[in-house]
Design an enzyme around this catalytic site. Sequence first.
Site, mmCIF file in Angstrom:
data_model
loop_
_atom_site.group_PDB
_atom_site.id
_atom_site.type_symbol
_atom_site.label_atom_id
_atom_site.label_comp_id
_atom_site.label_asym_id
_atom_site.label_seq_id
_atom_site.Cartn_x
_atom_site.Cartn_y
_atom_site.Cartn_z
ATOM 1 N N CYS A 20 38.395 42.881 37.433
ATOM 2 C CA CYS A 20 39.595 43.446 36.825
ATOM 3 C C CYS A 20 40.076 44.570 37.749
ATOM 4 O O CYS A 20 39.710 44.595 38.925
ATOM 5 C CB CYS A 20 39.358 43.906 35.389
ATOM 6 S SG CYS A 20 38.308 45.353 35.182
ATOM 7 N N ARG A 26 37.833 45.308 31.114
ATOM 8 C CA ARG A 26 37.807 43.852 31.012
ATOM 9 C C ARG A 26 36.631 43.210 31.732
ATOM 10 O O ARG A 26 35.901 42.411 31.126
ATOM 11 C CB ARG A 26 39.130 43.272 31.528
ATOM 12 C CG ARG A 26 40.321 43.686 30.678
ATOM 13 C CD ARG A 26 41.636 43.302 31.302
ATOM 14 N NE ARG A 26 41.876 44.110 32.501
ATOM 15 C CZ ARG A 26 42.895 43.935 33.322
ATOM 16 N NH1 ARG A 26 43.758 42.956 33.099
ATOM 17 N NH2 ARG A 26 43.072 44.713 34.370
ATOM 18 N N ASP A 133 45.329 44.429 30.224
ATOM 19 C CA ASP A 133 44.600 45.668 30.472
ATOM 20 C C ASP A 133 44.951 46.628 29.341
ATOM 21 O O ASP A 133 46.130 46.952 29.154
ATOM 22 C CB ASP A 133 45.026 46.241 31.825
ATOM 23 C CG ASP A 133 44.284 47.506 32.202
ATOM 24 O OD1 ASP A 133 43.695 48.166 31.316
ATOM 25 O OD2 ASP A 133 44.293 47.838 33.397
#
Length: 166
Positions: A20, A26, A133
């Site tokens: 990520c 994440r 995100d």
Amino acid sequence: MAAGAARASVRKMPAILFVCTGNLYRSPLAAAFFRLLLDSHGLHDWPTDSVGTWARTGQAAPAAVVRAAAQFGARLESHRSQLIRAETLSNFDLVLVMERGHKEALDVEFPAFAPRVHLLSRVVDGLDYDIPDPLVSGEGVDALAASLHETLERGFKSICALASDL
């Protein structure tokens, strides 16, 4: 069987890297959830890890992420962020990214590893979409964790098959 023949028959287990941006939300969640799935299927030898494209190395996962992971039985207390490097990529057979921009960036910066880099949504659902995100989308960490957990459960067989084929 001769010792050399025994060594030759040992197959290296596929290694899977999750990517990520900051390696705080994440990708650590995805790696931890996938580790739980691997373990529940007896695939204890498959290495997994996570990194970020813009990570500041050594940062701990935020408390909300640690709590969200724990709701699914995963532990992230010892997680420390890592910046992606070619050396790291060389140790993984399959690299699963959260966003189309991550794939594009890795394909440009590390072209030798481009065949290993895949968008998580493409592998799981056959569609190109970004895993949001929470720092940008405003989506809560608990919602992100639940969504990632469900996505990885749904895509477990596809991910394992792709990793095994590479």
